[in-house]
Motif scaffolding. Structure first.
Motif, mmCIF file in Angstrom:
data_model
loop_
_atom_site.group_PDB
_atom_site.id
_atom_site.type_symbol
_atom_site.label_atom_id
_atom_site.label_comp_id
_atom_site.label_asym_id
_atom_site.label_seq_id
_atom_site.Cartn_x
_atom_site.Cartn_y
_atom_site.Cartn_z
ATOM 1 N N GLY A 166 -19.556 -28.084 45.174
ATOM 2 C CA GLY A 166 -18.854 -29.069 44.814
ATOM 3 C C GLY A 166 -19.590 -30.491 44.658
ATOM 4 N N ALA A 167 -18.644 -31.459 44.375
ATOM 5 C CA ALA A 167 -19.010 -32.905 44.430
ATOM 6 C C ALA A 167 -17.989 -33.635 44.933
ATOM 7 N N ILE A 168 -18.387 -34.793 45.656
ATOM 8 C CA ILE A 168 -17.649 -35.784 46.097
ATOM 9 C C ILE A 168 -17.860 -37.206 45.470
ATOM 10 N N ILE A 169 -17.005 -37.938 44.872
ATOM 11 C CA ILE A 169 -17.214 -39.087 44.185
ATOM 12 C C ILE A 169 -16.410 -40.227 44.830
ATOM 13 N N HIS A 170 -17.120 -41.474 45.319
ATOM 14 C CA HIS A 170 -16.692 -42.434 45.925
ATOM 15 C C HIS A 170 -16.299 -43.606 44.851
ATOM 16 N N GLY A 171 -15.100 -44.019 44.584
ATOM 17 C CA GLY A 171 -14.653 -44.830 43.793
ATOM 18 C C GLY A 171 -13.208 -44.949 43.552
ATOM 19 N N ASP A 172 -12.875 -45.909 42.613
ATOM 20 C CA ASP A 172 -11.696 -45.915 42.075
ATOM 21 C C ASP A 172 -11.225 -44.676 41.270
ATOM 22 N N ASN A 173 -10.062 -43.863 41.776
ATOM 23 C CA ASN A 173 -9.988 -42.712 41.202
ATOM 24 C C ASN A 173 -9.597 -42.990 39.636
ATOM 25 N N LEU A 174 -8.991 -43.910 39.224
ATOM 26 C CA LEU A 174 -8.513 -44.019 37.854
ATOM 27 C C LEU A 174 -9.926 -43.971 36.956
ATOM 28 N N GLU A 175 -10.791 -44.955 37.463
ATOM 29 C CA GLU A 175 -12.155 -44.940 36.737
ATOM 30 C C GLU A 175 -12.975 -43.673 37.078
ATOM 31 N N ALA A 176 -12.864 -43.045 38.274
ATOM 32 C CA ALA A 176 -13.563 -41.627 38.086
ATOM 33 C C ALA A 176 -12.967 -40.655 37.342
ATOM 34 N N LEU A 177 -11.814 -40.520 37.233
ATOM 35 C CA LEU A 177 -11.169 -39.711 36.267
ATOM 36 C C LEU A 177 -11.616 -39.830 34.839
ATOM 37 N N LYS A 178 -11.617 -40.911 34.299
ATOM 38 C CA LYS A 178 -12.067 -41.181 33.126
ATOM 39 C C LYS A 178 -13.587 -40.620 32.996
ATOM 40 N N ALA A 179 -14.348 -41.022 34.073
ATOM 41 C CA ALA A 179 -15.727 -40.713 34.040
ATOM 42 C C ALA A 179 -16.076 -39.205 33.978
ATOM 43 N N LEU A 180 -14.946 -38.393 34.294
ATOM 44 C CA LEU A 180 -15.078 -37.105 34.340
ATOM 45 C C LEU A 180 -14.778 -36.170 32.841
ATOM 46 N N LEU A 181 -14.148 -37.108 32.106
ATOM 47 C CA LEU A 181 -13.538 -36.292 30.786
ATOM 48 C C LEU A 181 -14.659 -35.744 29.981
ATOM 49 N N PRO A 182 -15.858 -36.558 29.589
ATOM 50 C CA PRO A 182 -16.790 -35.980 28.647
ATOM 51 C C PRO A 182 -17.147 -34.522 29.160
ATOM 52 N N GLU A 183 -17.376 -34.365 30.531
ATOM 53 C CA GLU A 183 -17.773 -32.970 31.212
ATOM 54 C C GLU A 183 -16.682 -32.111 31.446
ATOM 55 N N TYR A 184 -15.482 -32.632 31.854
ATOM 56 C CA TYR A 184 -14.421 -31.694 32.407
ATOM 57 C C TYR A 184 -13.096 -31.720 31.793
ATOM 58 N N GLU A 185 -12.643 -32.179 30.532
ATOM 59 C CA GLU A 185 -11.676 -32.372 30.066
ATOM 60 C C GLU A 185 -11.149 -30.996 29.648
ATOM 61 N N GLY A 186 -10.091 -30.418 30.141
ATOM 62 C CA GLY A 186 -9.672 -29.085 29.830
ATOM 63 C C GLY A 186 -10.175 -27.969 30.560
ATOM 64 N N ARG A 187 -11.058 -28.273 31.742
ATOM 65 C CA ARG A 187 -11.834 -27.289 32.213
ATOM 66 C C ARG A 187 -11.261 -27.139 33.857
ATOM 67 N N ILE A 188 -10.583 -28.335 34.253
ATOM 68 C CA ILE A 188 -10.219 -27.956 35.776
ATOM 69 C C ILE A 188 -8.808 -26.953 35.950
ATOM 70 N N LYS A 189 -9.118 -26.042 36.659
ATOM 71 C CA LYS A 189 -8.208 -24.971 36.942
ATOM 72 C C LYS A 189 -7.121 -25.245 37.676
#
Length: 542
Positions: A51-74
């Motif tokens: 897995g991975a751990i991200i330190h930072g504001d979760n609003l910005e972190a969720l936005k940063a995840l979109l290109p790789e993980y939109e529609g992929r989180i089970k």
């Protein structure tokens, strides 16, 4: 459908579209087997990573995840602040947290002064839930812990974002097994967990593996034991009063006709086939002369899959005290107030995932979700991966440190707990992609810009192209018969002209080409289905 309105809603309802896109900067890898790993930079979840751990504001972190993980989180599990106003929690359980107050002031503006505590909490939650909805797979599910302070409001906004028809259940979790001496009116023993699907039509039957409460009934064996395990006996006859003449028929055994008092559960063909396959148990009471027919309910189906059990809407046996004791045993002291018990979250993950699923927790706290994933993988040999996001400073000292200790093992002597093994990568939020609406940040690595542009066009994960050559140096990929090119250098301007066209080797129905300028004739562009997009003006900010 009823919707909820609050002060500031109009400012945050589409705020997820305005959140700046920031890249994720890899800080280090941890491997329980070697302690040190070479720094890697491609992809958030590395090959073989837990897995991975991200330190930072979760609003910005969720936005940063979109290109790789939109529609992929089970599966998503979140335990957001409950907004009780209790300032004693390590995770400040009041949205007057300075970081949230600054965000509310910047986004909502002067209205921030008039916001009630509930309005602030809703403003904080709404855009985060919108991004979580985007990240969730079509056949994915989200679990949200909450108590009575915001339960009613949360239900209304999750109905709005996920759809009322996608609400599966609201679990009542009995969080404690005692206490209440100081309660003035009633002893509060429970919290809630909201359970939604992204698309309930894509969710198959949800079952948990059998536990001891079920296994104890499967105590008989026959010649099918190796393939189907033990079996239990269940009555073939039913007391149903439905008029089903087709379910009244004789079963012939030892030359006698055996009739049900009312009717059988199965059709005649199914019952006769089971009789041939030795899957019925037939006995006669010597005193009464009455026959009893039971069918063999095997633990496993014909494909070898164990019979599951349903989850109940009221969840017991996993208490807050367990979570506190668990965390104390890991750190040797009390480090975090009211952590969720690992087995509670493991139950949700086990219910809603397969062995290769990705699980996200954007309010990671002490890291219980990662602990649950690691334990479950060790139990069933799965390869599930977690993504945790934590904004507070303890992301490294508590969240990541807990995961390290769970992987390596913790405790001493009789209290020692064997490690699960595994590795994870730790990230922080880095540079924004845009310094201003139409100013690219040249400090961002080029490959990250390419990833962003590809996603903004296709909503697909970006896969870097093979070793670059003059022919494919600027080629992003082919999608739906459209070839995408990003013709860009940080140190000089680029021009889409005839010379550049001659370097293209991709056969496509349409070409979308990003560059700084374009000198191509419009008729030529129409003839060859070429669309020019100017950098950075035409880069979509999602």
């Amino acid at each position: 459908m009823p919707t909820l309105h609050w002060i500031g809603k109009e400012k945050v309802i589409n705020h997820h579209l305005e959140v700046p896109y920031k890249i994720l900067e890899h800080q280090y890898s941890f491997n329980s087997a070697t302690d040190n790993e070479p720094k890697e930079t491609t992809g958030l979840l590395k090959a073989g990573s837990s897995g991975a751990i991200i330190h930072g504001d979760n609003l910005e972190a969720l936005k940063a995840l979109l290109p790789e993980y939109e529609g992929r989180i089970k599966c998503i599990y979140i335990d957001p602040p409950y907004n009780t106003g209790n300032e004693g929690w390590v995770y400040n359980d009041n949205v007057n947290d300075p970081k949230i107050r600054k965000w509310l002031g910047d986004v909502v503006g002067k209205e921030n002064d008039d916001l009630t505590r509930h309005d602030k909490w809703l403003c904080m939650m709404y855009p985060r839930l919108k991004l979580l909805h985007k990240l969730l797979a079509d056949d994915g599910a989200i679990f949200i812990s909450i108590d009575e302070f915001e339960h009613d409001y949360l239900h209304l906004i999750t109905d709005e974002i996920f759809g009322r028809n996608n609400r599966i259940q609201t679990f009542i979790w009995k969080k404690t097994y005692g206490g209440g001496a100081k309660s003035k009116h009633a002893v509060n023993l429970h919290e809630y967990v909201l359970f939604y699907a992204k698309d309930i039509s894509k969710i198959e039957t949800l079952e948990l593996p059998p536990d001891d409460s079920i296994l104890k009934y499967y105590k008989f064996k026959d010649e099918k034991f190796e393939e189907r395990g033990p079996y239990r006996l269940q009555p073939l006859a039913t007391n149903s009063m439905d008029e089903r003449p087709n379910l009244r028929y004789p079963i012939i055994y030892n030359g006698e006709e055996i009739w049900p008092d009312k009717q059988w559960q199965w059709s005649k063909d199914r019952a006769y086939k089971s009789l041939e396959n030795n899957e019925l148990s037939i006995e006669k009471n010597e005193k009464s002369g009455k026959w009893t027919i039971n069918y063999k309910q095997y633990l496993k189906n014909e494909e070898g899959e164990a019979r599951g059990r349903k989850i109940y809407s009221i969840i017991e046996d996993y208490y807050t005290q367990h979570g506190t004791n668990e965390l104390t045993s890991i750190f040797g002291e009390k480090t975090f107030n009211f952590p969720k018990p690992t087995n509670l979250i493991r139950t949700f993950i086990e219910l809603a995932t397969t062995q290769d699923s990705i699980i996200l927790d954007s309010f990671a706290g002490s890291g219980t979700t990662a602990h649950a994933v690691l334990n479950l993988n060790k139990q069933d040999g799965g390869n599930r991966q977690f993504i945790l996001v934590e904004m507070e400073d303890y992301a490294e000292s508590i969240t990541a440190e807990r995961v390290r200790r769970v992987m390596k093992g913790y405790g001493e002597g009789k209290k020692a707990t064997e490690g699960t093994g595994g590795r994870f990568d730790y990230y922080t939020l880095g540079q924004p992609l845009f310094l201003e609406p139409e100013v690219l940040n040249e400090a961002v690595p080029l490959e990250k810009i390419r990833e962003y542009v590809w996603y903004s066009e296709t909503r697909m994960s970006y896969e870097p192209q093979p070793a670059k050559s003059e022919e494919n140096e600027h080629f992003l990929g082919l999608h739906n018969e459209t070839a995408y090119y990003f013709y860009y250098f940080k140190d000089r301007l680029t021009t889409l002209d005839d010379r550049f066209l001659r370097t293209l080797r991709t056969n496509a129905g349409q070409y979308i080409i990003y560059a700084d300028n374009c000198l191509l004739d419009k008729k030529l562009m129409q003839k060859h289905q070429i669309v020019f997009k100017k950098i950075p003006r035409d880069i979509t900010q999602f």
